[in-house]
Motif scaffolding. Structure first.
Motif, PDB file in Angstrom:
ATOM      1  N   GLY A 126      15.986  -7.241   3.139  1.00 18.93           N
ATOM      2  CA  GLY A 126      16.941  -6.925   2.087  1.00 18.93           C
ATOM      3  C   GLY A 126      17.665  -8.176   1.649  1.00 18.93           C
ATOM      4  N   PRO A 127      18.716  -8.006   0.868  1.00 16.90           N
ATOM      5  CA  PRO A 127      19.439  -9.158   0.330  1.00 16.90           C
ATOM      6  C   PRO A 127      20.023 -10.082   1.398  1.00 16.90           C
ATOM      7  N   THR A 128      20.260  -9.562   2.587  1.00 16.48           N
ATOM      8  CA  THR A 128      20.849 -10.388   3.646  1.00 16.48           C
ATOM      9  C   THR A 128      19.798 -10.938   4.605  1.00 16.48           C
ATOM     10  N   GLY A 129      18.518 -10.810   4.267  1.00 21.14           N
ATOM     11  CA  GLY A 129      17.470 -11.375   5.096  1.00 21.14           C
ATOM     12  C   GLY A 129      16.573 -10.322   5.721  1.00 21.14           C
ATOM     13  N   VAL A 130      15.811 -10.773   6.709  1.00 25.59           N
ATOM     14  CA  VAL A 130      14.842  -9.922   7.396  1.00 25.59           C
ATOM     15  C   VAL A 130      15.240  -9.811   8.853  1.00 25.59           C
ATOM     16  N   VAL A 131      15.218  -8.605   9.378  1.00 26.38           N
ATOM     17  CA  VAL A 131      15.459  -8.385  10.798  1.00 26.38           C
ATOM     18  C   VAL A 131      14.197  -7.800  11.417  1.00 26.38           C
TER      19      VAL A 131
END
Length: 164
Positions: A126-131
């Motif tokens: 998502g907009p805050t990266g990949v987990v």
């Protein structure tokens, strides 16, 4: 987790995504579309679910999600790097802002000492990266591995939506 619990969790994903105006995409291998099925089983899901990719074969992962063939050759389809690329590929090939990917070995066969039955890799982007999340459910049966994977994927969507 019961089917009712999965439905409640899917409803939470749909409602929170709708409240934030976010579109979702799934990229699935061992779950064969069950995550997308859980989401689209909720009335109103068409407002937030853009698409689902069922990429069961390695060729489909490369063709539909753009995974480099050498990535799968180097790490294997059931790996953290592949899960991450699947999630990013789903974002790049959809109108979604949040995606989740699932790749694993549901069984009963197909496992090895290094990658046993019940090993599943997840990624949510998502907009805050990949987990990434790795689960080792064990050899608990194909359907139980798949249902546990759906639950984990839905939880990861909730987390990514909250972080967006």
């Amino acid at each position: 987790m019961t089917p009712h619990d999965i439905e409640a969790l899917a409803r939470r994903v749909i409602e929170t995504a709708a409240a934030k105006g976010l579109m979702l995409a799934t990229a699935e291998s061992c779950t064969g579309g069950l995550v997308a099925g859980a989401l689209t089983g909720i009335a109103g899901s068409s407002a937030v679910v853009d698409c689902g990719f069922v990429t069961y074969s390695n060729a489909a992962k490369a063709r539909m999600l753009g995974l480099p063939a050498d990535l799968i050759e180097s790490w294997g389809a059931v790996s953290e790097p592949v899960a991450r690329e699947m999630a990013q590929g789903a974002l790049g090939r959809s109108q979604a802002q949040i995606s989740v990917a699932v790749t694993g070995i549901a069984g009963p066969g197909g496992g090895s000492p290094a990658k046993p039955v019940g090993l599943v890799h997840f990624a949510a982007a998502g907009p805050t990266g990949v987990v990434h999340h790795e689960a080792r459910f064990g050899d608990i049966g194909r359907e139980r591995v798949r249902q546990a994977s759906v639950e984990q994927a839905l939880h990861m969507l909730v987390e990514r939506i909250a972080a967006a």
